[in-house]
Motif scaffolding. Structure first.
Motif, PDB file in Angstrom:
ATOM      1  N   ILE A  77      33.950  72.948  55.623  1.00 13.74           N
ATOM      2  CA  ILE A  77      35.237  72.391  55.190  1.00 13.74           C
ATOM      3  C   ILE A  77      35.902  71.636  56.341  1.00 13.74           C
ATOM      4  O   ILE A  77      36.502  70.565  56.148  1.00 13.74           O
ATOM      5  N   VAL A  78      35.789  72.167  57.567  1.00 12.97           N
ATOM      6  CA  VAL A  78      36.339  71.472  58.740  1.00 12.97           C
ATOM      7  C   VAL A  78      35.643  70.124  58.943  1.00 12.97           C
ATOM      8  O   VAL A  78      36.280  69.097  59.208  1.00 12.97           O
ATOM      9  N   LEU A  79      34.305  70.127  58.818  1.00  9.76           N
ATOM     10  CA  LEU A  79      33.549  68.879  58.970  1.00  9.76           C
ATOM     11  C   LEU A  79      33.938  67.870  57.890  1.00  9.76           C
ATOM     12  O   LEU A  79      34.084  66.665  58.168  1.00  9.76           O
ATOM     13  N   LEU A  80      34.105  68.386  56.667  1.00 12.49           N
ATOM     14  CA  LEU A  80      34.525  67.472  55.590  1.00 12.49           C
ATOM     15  C   LEU A  80      35.923  66.921  55.863  1.00 12.49           C
ATOM     16  O   LEU A  80      36.207  65.749  55.577  1.00 12.49           O
ATOM     17  N   GLY A  81      36.795  67.743  56.434  1.00 10.18           N
ATOM     18  CA  GLY A  81      38.131  67.256  56.781  1.00 10.18           C
ATOM     19  C   GLY A  81      38.079  66.148  57.819  1.00 10.18           C
ATOM     20  O   GLY A  81      38.804  65.152  57.726  1.00 10.18           O
ATOM     21  N   ILE A  82      37.204  66.342  58.825  1.00  6.59           N
ATOM     22  CA  ILE A  82      37.046  65.286  59.838  1.00  6.59           C
ATOM     23  C   ILE A  82      36.493  64.009  59.199  1.00  6.59           C
ATOM     24  O   ILE A  82      36.950  62.893  59.495  1.00  6.59           O
ATOM     25  N   ALA A  83      35.504  64.177  58.297  1.00  6.72           N
ATOM     26  CA  ALA A  83      34.927  63.003  57.627  1.00  6.72           C
ATOM     27  C   ALA A  83      35.954  62.312  56.742  1.00  6.72           C
ATOM     28  O   ALA A  83      35.987  61.070  56.661  1.00  6.72           O
ATOM     29  N   ILE A  84      36.796  63.114  56.089  1.00  2.72           N
ATOM     30  CA  ILE A  84      37.848  62.521  55.243  1.00  2.72           C
ATOM     31  C   ILE A  84      38.803  61.694  56.097  1.00  2.72           C
ATOM     32  O   ILE A  84      39.156  60.556  55.745  1.00  2.72           O
ATOM     33  N   ALA A  85      39.224  62.247  57.237  1.00  2.00           N
ATOM     34  CA  ALA A  85      40.158  61.525  58.116  1.00  2.00           C
ATOM     35  C   ALA A  85      39.523  60.255  58.661  1.00  2.00           C
ATOM     36  O   ALA A  85      40.145  59.175  58.664  1.00  2.00           O
ATOM     37  N   LEU A  86      38.265  60.375  59.133  1.00  2.00           N
ATOM     38  CA  LEU A  86      37.575  59.197  59.674  1.00  2.00           C
ATOM     39  C   LEU A  86      37.369  58.143  58.594  1.00  2.00           C
ATOM     40  O   LEU A  86      37.630  56.940  58.806  1.00  2.00           O
ATOM     41  N   GLY A  87      36.896  58.590  57.425  1.00  2.00           N
ATOM     42  CA  GLY A  87      36.653  57.638  56.336  1.00  2.00           C
ATOM     43  C   GLY A  87      37.919  56.952  55.878  1.00  2.00           C
ATOM     44  O   GLY A  87      37.936  55.743  55.616  1.00  2.00           O
ATOM     45  N   ASP A  88      39.023  57.724  55.779  1.00  2.00           N
ATOM     46  CA  ASP A  88      40.286  57.145  55.338  1.00  2.00           C
ATOM     47  C   ASP A  88      40.792  56.118  56.342  1.00  2.00           C
ATOM     48  O   ASP A  88      41.267  55.034  55.974  1.00  2.00           O
ATOM     49  N   THR A  89      40.686  56.466  57.631  1.00  2.00           N
ATOM     50  CA  THR A  89      41.153  55.540  58.670  1.00  2.00           C
ATOM     51  C   THR A  89      40.365  54.234  58.652  1.00  2.00           C
ATOM     52  O   THR A  89      40.946  53.130  58.646  1.00  2.00           O
ATOM     53  N   MET A  90      39.053  54.338  58.628  1.00  2.00           N
ATOM     54  CA  MET A  90      38.221  53.138  58.665  1.00  2.00           C
ATOM     55  C   MET A  90      38.277  52.372  57.341  1.00  2.00           C
ATOM     56  O   MET A  90      38.184  51.136  57.336  1.00  2.00           O
ATOM     57  N   LEU A  91      38.423  53.110  56.232  1.00  2.00           N
ATOM     58  CA  LEU A  91      38.574  52.432  54.940  1.00  2.00           C
ATOM     59  C   LEU A  91      39.850  51.599  54.935  1.00  2.00           C
ATOM     60  O   LEU A  91      39.850  50.435  54.488  1.00  2.00           O
ATOM     61  N   HIS A  92      40.930  52.172  55.432  1.00  2.00           N
ATOM     62  CA  HIS A  92      42.189  51.420  55.495  1.00  2.00           C
ATOM     63  C   HIS A  92      42.039  50.212  56.417  1.00  2.00           C
ATOM     64  O   HIS A  92      42.517  49.108  56.080  1.00  2.00           O
ATOM     65  N   ARG A  93      41.372  50.402  57.539  1.00  2.00           N
ATOM     66  CA  ARG A  93      41.198  49.309  58.500  1.00  2.00           C
ATOM     67  C   ARG A  93      40.395  48.167  57.896  1.00  2.00           C
ATOM     68  O   ARG A  93      40.795  46.997  57.969  1.00  2.00           O
ATOM     69  N   THR A  94      39.251  48.499  57.304  1.00  2.00           N
ATOM     70  CA  THR A  94      38.395  47.449  56.732  1.00  2.00           C
ATOM     71  C   THR A  94      39.028  46.811  55.492  1.00  2.00           C
ATOM     72  O   THR A  94      38.886  45.605  55.265  1.00  2.00           O
ATOM     73  N   ALA A  95      39.733  47.627  54.682  1.00  5.30           N
ATOM     74  CA  ALA A  95      40.366  47.086  53.482  1.00  5.30           C
ATOM     75  C   ALA A  95      41.476  46.107  53.840  1.00  5.30           C
ATOM     76  O   ALA A  95      41.585  45.026  53.251  1.00  5.30           O
ATOM     77  N   VAL A  96      42.302  46.484  54.814  1.00  2.60           N
ATOM     78  CA  VAL A  96      43.373  45.579  55.239  1.00  2.60           C
ATOM     79  C   VAL A  96      42.788  44.316  55.875  1.00  2.60           C
ATOM     80  O   VAL A  96      43.316  43.212  55.701  1.00  2.60           O
ATOM     81  N   THR A  97      41.679  44.467  56.597  1.00  5.06           N
ATOM     82  CA  THR A  97      41.006  43.287  57.154  1.00  5.06           C
ATOM     83  C   THR A  97      40.553  42.358  56.035  1.00  5.06           C
ATOM     84  O   THR A  97      40.716  41.127  56.118  1.00  5.06           O
ATOM     85  N   ASN A  98      39.984  42.928  54.975  1.00  7.48           N
ATOM     86  CA  ASN A  98      39.576  42.114  53.830  1.00  7.48           C
ATOM     87  C   ASN A  98      40.779  41.411  53.211  1.00  7.48           C
ATOM     88  O   ASN A  98      40.694  40.239  52.813  1.00  7.48           O
ATOM     89  N   TRP A  99      41.894  42.132  53.107  1.00  8.19           N
ATOM     90  CA  TRP A  99      43.107  41.551  52.541  1.00  8.19           C
ATOM     91  C   TRP A  99      43.572  40.358  53.379  1.00  8.19           C
ATOM     92  O   TRP A  99      43.799  39.254  52.860  1.00  8.19           O
ATOM     93  N   ILE A 100      43.717  40.581  54.672  1.00 12.99           N
ATOM     94  CA  ILE A 100      44.278  39.537  55.533  1.00 12.99           C
ATOM     95  C   ILE A 100      43.338  38.339  55.632  1.00 12.99           C
ATOM     96  O   ILE A 100      43.771  37.179  55.589  1.00 12.99           O
ATOM     97  N   THR A 101      42.036  38.590  55.766  1.00  9.41           N
ATOM     98  CA  THR A 101      41.094  37.476  55.886  1.00  9.41           C
ATOM     99  C   THR A 101      41.008  36.682  54.588  1.00  9.41           C
ATOM    100  O   THR A 101      40.870  35.449  54.618  1.00  9.41           O
ATOM    101  N   ALA A 102      41.095  37.366  53.437  1.00 17.11           N
ATOM    102  CA  ALA A 102      41.100  36.644  52.167  1.00 17.11           C
ATOM    103  C   ALA A 102      42.355  35.792  52.038  1.00 17.11           C
ATOM    104  O   ALA A 102      42.293  34.624  51.625  1.00 17.11           O
ATOM    105  N   ALA A 103      43.510  36.372  52.383  1.00 12.53           N
ATOM    106  CA  ALA A 103      44.756  35.613  52.326  1.00 12.53           C
ATOM    107  C   ALA A 103      44.724  34.433  53.284  1.00 12.53           C
ATOM    108  O   ALA A 103      45.176  33.324  52.959  1.00 12.53           O
ATOM    109  N   ALA A 104      44.161  34.647  54.491  1.00 10.52           N
ATOM    110  CA  ALA A 104      44.066  33.555  55.464  1.00 10.52           C
ATOM    111  C   ALA A 104      43.151  32.448  54.951  1.00 10.52           C
ATOM    112  O   ALA A 104      43.434  31.253  55.137  1.00 10.52           O
ATOM    113  N   ARG A 105      42.042  32.821  54.298  1.00 15.45           N
ATOM    114  CA  ARG A 105      41.136  31.806  53.759  1.00 15.45           C
ATOM    115  C   ARG A 105      41.839  30.959  52.702  1.00 15.45           C
ATOM    116  O   ARG A 105      41.731  29.717  52.694  1.00 15.45           O
ATOM    117  N   VAL A 106      42.574  31.641  51.810  1.00 19.23           N
ATOM    118  CA  VAL A 106      43.277  30.905  50.760  1.00 19.23           C
ATOM    119  C   VAL A 106      44.349  30.001  51.363  1.00 19.23           C
ATOM    120  O   VAL A 106      44.515  28.848  50.947  1.00 19.23           O
TER     121      VAL A 106
END
Length: 621
Positions: A77-106
């Motif tokens: 459960i501790v390992l899953l918690g670490i994976a959840i935190a890491l995944g959430d952080t990187m998911l937010h980072r990559t998703a926002v990057t996709n948002w900004i780069t798409a908006a910049a392209r348009v």
């Protein structure tokens, strides 16, 4: 593509055939970012989905009094918690990057299209709509691109959980496997109505933005005629319509959100009810029941992304449609059809004197400026004044001479030629270097005077000469006093030069055009806001500074016309007369009516006076 790498060296050629195709094109061009976001999303959602199983194992360990299994479950459960935190952080980072780069392209695509179309853009698209596309619509398009990978990760997680529950506990898993698709598809019947309401809201918002833009642009005129309250009432009405449409749209999305909460609750009740019966019969253990129960509770989280993607698509589809509409506009329409023009320019050849294209493709061509649509010929190196019987025709002619034909005429209008080179065949940068058009209402950007005059130029004309030719001495004095300094070039100009009078702004814009020193300069009413004495000096300054360069001035001012080397009169969209100003005043009644503002009654009196004078001469003879 990372945010630090923006802007794109080349944003690409968009598929602007429709809004959905444009969204698909954006997604394809960000496939790498989408895959990274999908991978981190699977780690995040998958780790969340693994928690119920670990909780079930922990419960079973407690019931069996197994300390080893309980410790193992806790560690996992501790390992899953670490994976959840890491995944959430990187998911937010990559998703926002996709948002900004798409908006910049348009935004890059829109900026390039706006630069290519110039003032012709607003002939097909309202200014308010252009503002809405480049601001709010860009954000909504970026939102959909960003939400797409998160939705894909959530959908895959839901499928994996359903399959896992079928394997883990078939008796309860089958209920979940049948209920989850119902949950995911329950809102589909409501989406068309929600989309229509969202479209209606966007339409009302665009109309309100357009009305606000028009009101701000004409505020000075409105104050002059006392029309502020009238337009304010119109904006209030438009604003209330936007509010009403937004509330109706929000109500529909509230219903969708309620269904997204209600349906999982009903599924949970069914699973618990069935699980209790199975537990009584001994067919499921307590740990298995807790695992299934926890899995259903956790599935609410990824299922929320089904609602998000539906909302993102509903909001982004009309935005993408508007963006695609702007991006699909073309600067010119390739056409070999030309209008037949009868007549000649008072004995002069209708075709221009041809010049050879430059040896260096990076240099602009030289030669006469010729418009086949009207028959207008502006000889190279001379100052030509053009008088149009229709004031609107002057603006359309100026755009054509600059390589920006009006869209309504583009189908059957041949390209303007400089020498023997059609402007449509030149790269945009070369065409802009060859022919510069100053609009009737030029725009001054905020900044210092030095920055205003720091424009791409040949270097043959320095700012001091241009300012002197445009008679800007009083403007320099006013700027020096306002800045409390000695150097007017460092004085700050406010947005659109609002601190200056109309005549001062017009003369500064003229000086900027003169500094550029293009091969051919087209000026549309460059002195309409100045007094006659200043206008006469400006006319002399333009003629002196542009000596040996092709200059076309669209005007009806006698002072400018009298100093032109050649005057062309256009009536009904074609050349009607060519000559000197004083000659045309006496020989061309239509020209005299436009230049002297002579009324029909005055023309009748003049004609009767001339007739009586002729009779007196005959009687005397």
């Amino acid at each position: 593509m990372q945010i630090r790498d923006l802007p794109y060296p080349d944003p690409g050629v968009p598929d602007a055939r429709s809004g959905p195709r444009f969204l698909l094109w954006l997604g394809r061009n960000q496939l790498g970012g989408q895959l990274r976001s999908l991978a981190w999303g699977l780690l995040h959602f998958g780790s969340i989905a693994g928690l119920p199983y670990m909780v079930g194992v922990a419960v079973e360990a407690v019931l069996d009094r197994s300390g080893g299994r309980l410790a193992l479950a806790g560690a996992l459960i501790v390992l899953l918690g670490i994976a959840i935190a890491l995944g959430d952080t990187m998911l937010h980072r990559t998703a926002v990057t996709n948002w900004i780069t798409a908006a910049a392209r348009v935004q890059q695509l829109l900026a390039r299209k706006t630069a290519a179309l110039g003032s012709a853009l607003t002939r097909r698209v309202a200014a308010g709509e252009v503002v809405a596309v480049s601001t709010g619509d860009v954000e909504k398009i970026g939102w959909f691109v960003e939400a797409l990978s998160r939705f894909a990760a959530a959908a895959l997680t839901v499928v994996l959980v359903c399959v896992g529950l079928l394997v883990y506990q078939p008796a309860l898993g089958v209920i979940v496997a049948l209920g989850i698709p119902v949950l995911a598809l329950a809102v589909l019947p409501l989406l068309p109505r929600a989309t229509r309401r969202a479209d209606h809201q966007r339409e009302k918002a665009g109309r309100a933005t357009e009305l606000a833009s028009d009101t701000v642009a004409g505020l000075r005129v409105l104050r002059g005629i006392g029309g502020e309250e009238l337009f304010l009432d119109r904006y209030r009405t438009a604003s209330q319509e936007v509010r009403t449409a937004a509330v109706r749209s929000a109500r529909m999305w509230a219903v969708i959100s309620a269904i997204q909460v209600l349906m999982p609750g009903l599924l949970l009740i069914a699973v618990v009810w069935q699980g209790v019966h199975l537990a009584r019969e001994g067919r499921v253990t307590v740990g298995e029941l807790v695992t299934v129960y926890s899995a259903i509770m956790i599935l609410n989280y990824p299922l929320r992304h089904f609602e998000e993607i539906a909302m993102a698509y509903s909001f982004s589809r009309p935005s993408a449609k508007r963006a695609a509409r702007v991006l699909s506009l073309q600067r010119t329409a390739e056409s070999t059809v030309s209008r037949s023009r009868d007549g000649s320019e008072r004995g002069e050849a209708m075709a221009p004197v041809m010049a050879q294209p430059p040896a260096d493709d990076s240099l602009p061509p030289t030669g006469d400026l010729y418009d086949p649509a009207t028959g207008l010929l502006a000889p190279a190196g001379r100052l030509t004044a053009v008088v149009c019987g229709d004031p609107d025709e002057a603006g359309r002619l100026a755009e054509r001479l600059g390589g920006h034909p009006a869209f309504d005429d583009a189908v059957d209008m041949p390209s303007v030629r400089l020498g023997d080179i059609p402007l449509d065949d030149l790269p945009l940068a070369i065409a802009r270097t060859a022919v510069l058009v100053q609009d009737k209402d030029p725009v001054l950007l905020s900044g210092t005077l030095r920055e205003l005059l720091d424009v791409p130029a040949s270097g043959a004309v320095n700012p001091e000469e241009a300012l002197d030719a445009a008679q800007c001495s009083d403007v320099l004095d006013a700027l020096t006093q306002a800045s409390a300094g000695d150097d007017p070039m460092t004085a700050h100009l406010t947005e659109r030069g609002r601190s200056l009078s109309g005549g001062q702004r017009q003369r500064l814009a003229l000086a900027r055009s003169l500094v550029t020193d293009p091969e051919a300069l087209v000026l549309d009413e460059p002195t309409s806001a100045v007094d006659s004495h200043t206008e006469a000096r400006i006319a002399d300054g333009i003629r002196h500074l542009r000596e040996g360069r092709t200059t076309v001035v669209l005007t009806s001012s006698p002072l400018l016309l009298d100093r032109a080397e050649r005057v062309v009169f256009l009536a009904d969209g074609e050349v009607a007369a060519v000559g000197a100003h004083r000659e045309l005043v006496h020989t061309e009644p239509r020209y005299r009516a436009v230049v002297t503002r002579e009324t029909d009654a005055e023309r009748v009196v003049d004609r009767d006076t001339d007739f009586l004078t002729e009779l007196d001469i005959e009687e005397t003879a």
